[in-house]
Design a protein around this motif. Structure first.
Motif, PDB file in Angstrom:
ATOM      1  N   PRO A   1       0.804  -1.226   0.000  1.00  0.00           N
ATOM      2  CA  PRO A   1       0.000   0.000   0.000  1.00  0.00           C
ATOM      3  C   PRO A   1       0.834   1.272   0.000  1.00  0.00           C
ATOM      4  CG  PRO A   1      -0.034  -1.024   2.169  1.00  0.00           C
ATOM      5  CD  PRO A   1       0.623  -2.000   1.240  1.00  0.00           C
ATOM      6  N   ARG A   2       2.094   1.161   0.389  1.00  0.00           N
ATOM      7  CA  ARG A   2       2.962   2.344   0.376  1.00  0.00           C
ATOM      8  C   ARG A   2       3.366   2.711  -1.047  1.00  0.00           C
ATOM      9  NH1 ARG A   2       7.206  -0.240   4.445  1.00  0.00           N
ATOM     10  NH2 ARG A   2       6.749  -1.935   2.971  1.00  0.00           N
ATOM     11  N   LEU A   3       3.247   1.747  -1.961  1.00  0.00           N
ATOM     12  CA  LEU A   3       3.586   1.990  -3.364  1.00  0.00           C
ATOM     13  C   LEU A   3       2.342   2.135  -4.232  1.00  0.00           C
ATOM     14  CD1 LEU A   3       6.443  -0.669  -3.772  1.00  0.00           C
ATOM     15  CD2 LEU A   3       6.689   1.770  -3.260  1.00  0.00           C
ATOM     16  N   GLY A   4       1.253   1.506  -3.807  1.00  0.00           N
ATOM     17  CA  GLY A   4       0.052   1.497  -4.633  1.00  0.00           C
ATOM     18  C   GLY A   4       0.245   0.588  -5.837  1.00  0.00           C
ATOM     19  N   LEU A   5      -0.691   0.635  -6.757  1.00  0.00           N
ATOM     20  CA  LEU A   5      -0.569  -0.166  -7.970  1.00  0.00           C
ATOM     21  C   LEU A   5       0.450   0.479  -8.900  1.00  0.00           C
ATOM     22  CD1 LEU A   5      -4.290  -1.094  -8.732  1.00  0.00           C
ATOM     23  CD2 LEU A   5      -2.558  -2.453  -7.556  1.00  0.00           C
ATOM     24  N   THR A   6       1.457  -0.286  -9.269  1.00  0.00           N
ATOM     25  CA  THR A   6       2.514   0.223 -10.138  1.00  0.00           C
ATOM     26  C   THR A   6       2.118   0.044 -11.605  1.00  0.00           C
ATOM     27  OG1 THR A   6       3.661  -1.900 -10.242  1.00  0.00           O
ATOM     28  CG2 THR A   6       4.213  -0.433  -8.395  1.00  0.00           C
ATOM     29  N   GLU A   7       2.983   0.500 -12.480  1.00  0.00           N
ATOM     30  CA  GLU A   7       2.712   0.378 -13.914  1.00  0.00           C
ATOM     31  C   GLU A   7       2.547  -1.082 -14.324  1.00  0.00           C
ATOM     32  OE1 GLU A   7       4.776   1.594 -18.211  1.00  0.00           O
ATOM     33  OE2 GLU A   7       5.636   2.303 -16.319  1.00  0.00           O
ATOM     34  N   LEU A   8       3.375  -1.963 -13.754  1.00  0.00           N
ATOM     35  CA  LEU A   8       3.268  -3.383 -14.088  1.00  0.00           C
ATOM     36  C   LEU A   8       1.959  -3.980 -13.573  1.00  0.00           C
ATOM     37  CD1 LEU A   8       6.926  -4.619 -13.447  1.00  0.00           C
ATOM     38  CD2 LEU A   8       5.777  -4.329 -15.651  1.00  0.00           C
ATOM     39  N   ASP A   9       1.513  -3.525 -12.405  1.00  0.00           N
ATOM     40  CA  ASP A   9       0.222  -3.987 -11.886  1.00  0.00           C
ATOM     41  C   ASP A   9      -0.908  -3.569 -12.821  1.00  0.00           C
ATOM     42  OD1 ASP A   9       1.304  -5.113  -9.515  1.00  0.00           O
ATOM     43  OD2 ASP A   9       1.345  -3.137  -8.574  1.00  0.00           O
ATOM     44  N   GLU A  10      -0.817  -2.362 -13.337  1.00  0.00           N
ATOM     45  CA  GLU A  10      -1.865  -1.867 -14.230  1.00  0.00           C
ATOM     46  C   GLU A  10      -1.854  -2.616 -15.561  1.00  0.00           C
ATOM     47  OE1 GLU A  10      -1.339   2.336 -14.444  1.00  0.00           O
ATOM     48  OE2 GLU A  10      -2.167   2.696 -12.440  1.00  0.00           O
ATOM     49  N   VAL A  11      -0.661  -3.031 -16.002  1.00  0.00           N
ATOM     50  CA  VAL A  11      -0.582  -3.863 -17.206  1.00  0.00           C
ATOM     51  C   VAL A  11      -1.308  -5.183 -16.963  1.00  0.00           C
ATOM     52  CG1 VAL A  11       0.974  -5.201 -18.682  1.00  0.00           C
ATOM     53  CG2 VAL A  11       1.543  -2.839 -18.086  1.00  0.00           C
ATOM     54  N   LEU A  12      -1.091  -5.761 -15.783  1.00  0.00           N
ATOM     55  CA  LEU A  12      -1.767  -7.012 -15.441  1.00  0.00           C
ATOM     56  C   LEU A  12      -3.283  -6.819 -15.416  1.00  0.00           C
ATOM     57  CD1 LEU A  12      -0.747  -9.688 -12.939  1.00  0.00           C
ATOM     58  CD2 LEU A  12      -3.012  -8.684 -12.688  1.00  0.00           C
ATOM     59  N   LEU A  13      -3.728  -5.693 -14.868  1.00  0.00           N
ATOM     60  CA  LEU A  13      -5.169  -5.419 -14.830  1.00  0.00           C
ATOM     61  C   LEU A  13      -5.747  -5.347 -16.237  1.00  0.00           C
ATOM     62  CD1 LEU A  13      -5.423  -2.739 -11.982  1.00  0.00           C
ATOM     63  CD2 LEU A  13      -6.006  -5.156 -11.865  1.00  0.00           C
ATOM     64  N   ASP A  14      -4.993  -4.760 -17.159  1.00  0.00           N
ATOM     65  CA  ASP A  14      -5.458  -4.691 -18.547  1.00  0.00           C
ATOM     66  C   ASP A  14      -5.574  -6.089 -19.156  1.00  0.00           C
ATOM     67  OD1 ASP A  14      -5.683  -1.942 -18.567  1.00  0.00           O
ATOM     68  OD2 ASP A  14      -3.655  -1.609 -19.337  1.00  0.00           O
ATOM     69  N   VAL A  15      -4.650  -6.973 -18.770  1.00  0.00           N
ATOM     70  CA  VAL A  15      -4.659  -8.333 -19.309  1.00  0.00           C
ATOM     71  C   VAL A  15      -5.904  -9.093 -18.855  1.00  0.00           C
ATOM     72  CG1 VAL A  15      -3.494 -10.582 -19.208  1.00  0.00           C
ATOM     73  CG2 VAL A  15      -2.160  -8.504 -19.579  1.00  0.00           C
ATOM     74  N   ILE A  16      -6.262  -8.934 -17.580  1.00  0.00           N
ATOM     75  CA  ILE A  16      -7.375  -9.730 -17.046  1.00  0.00           C
ATOM     76  C   ILE A  16      -8.730  -9.047 -17.193  1.00  0.00           C
ATOM     77  CG2 ILE A  16      -5.832 -10.802 -15.368  1.00  0.00           C
ATOM     78  CD1 ILE A  16      -7.164  -9.079 -13.208  1.00  0.00           C
TER      79      ILE A  16
END
Length: 253
Positions: free
Chosen positions: A140-155
């Motif tokens: 939570p100190r970093l939040g969703l990073t760019e790579l996390d958002e890429v994963l969200l786009d995939v799913i």
């Protein structure tokens, strides 16, 4: 391994965290697969844990299953390069599977390995037939990073089709209440839907709540069926309706 698809629970079944925690405690190592083609075909719900390296996936799985060394946490981030499966179910009958996917985003991993695992994970998340839900863990100190958002786009396409999705903000004990609330709001906006929960293995925050989520995903409730009311019977052919043949009340006076 004996597997059995979970039967739907009664629609009025009440949540019971003790049942969910007991069920998770049955977790056993099933197999490890360096490539997608090595994963066994399973006809029970599968729940995948994903996230950046050091997001706390292994610790989270060990806490939920109440086992210290079920999911192995490498001392070197990014070292684990396989999908690990853990079976769940009592009396030797598997009714669900947990999947621990390799962490991503560690800079020291060679580019070739990163690219290969991006392909493997992408294919897994997009094509695994029995994938029922995804748990994305992040600091939570970093939040969703760019790579996390890429994963969200995939799913996202599968989420829109009904794939369950939960974001866990791990290590929440490192934040005070104000910062934790802010982190929740930010991640909810970033995720664009889906559930977001605070989770701490140290303080056991959110443990039973997440366990209940996993149980519910693997054991869906029956949908109540509305039984239509029978239509009033009409007179049989050749018979007259006595009510229809009676004169109005005023004529009977």
């Amino acid at each position: 391994m004996t597997s059995s698809a979970s039967l739907p629970l009664p629609a009025d079944a009440k949540p019971d965290p003790k049942i969910a925690m007991g069920w998770l405690h049955t977790a056993k190592f099933l197999t490890t697969a360096p490539e997608l083609k090595h994963l066994p075909r399973i006809d029970v719900p599968e729940i995948a844990f994903v996230g950046r390296s050091n997001a706390g996936k292994s610790t989270c799985i060990n806490t939920l299953t109440q086992q210290h060394r079920l999911a192995f946490a490498s001392k070197t981030p990014g070292r684990t390069q396989s999908i690990n499966l853990f079976s769940l179910g009592k009396q030797g009958v598997t009714d669900a599977v947990l999947a621990d996917l390799p962490g991503y985003g560690y800079a020291a991993v060679p580019k070739e390995a990163k690219y290969r695992w991006q392909q493997v994970m992408g294919n897994y998340l997009q094509t695994r037939d029995n994938l029922q839900a995804i748990v994305l863990l992040c600091d939570p100190r970093l939040g969703l990073t760019e790579l996390d958002e890429v994963l969200l786009d995939v799913i996202r396409p599968r989420v829109e089709e009904g794939l369950k999705f939960l974001v866990l903000l791990t290590k929440s004990d490192k934040l005070n209440k104000t910062d934790a609330a802010k982190a929740m709001q930010i991640v909810k906006l970033q995720a664009g839907g889906g559930d977001v929960k605070l989770f701490s293995s140290l303080k056991r925050q959110g443990v039973e709540e997440v366990a209940q989520h996993l149980w519910d995903w693997a054991h869906p409730k029956e949908k109540p069926v509305k039984v239509p009311k029978p239509a009033p019977e009409s007179p049989a052919d050749g018979e007259s309706d006595p009510q229809a043949s009676m004169p109005p009340a005023a004529d009977l006076a």
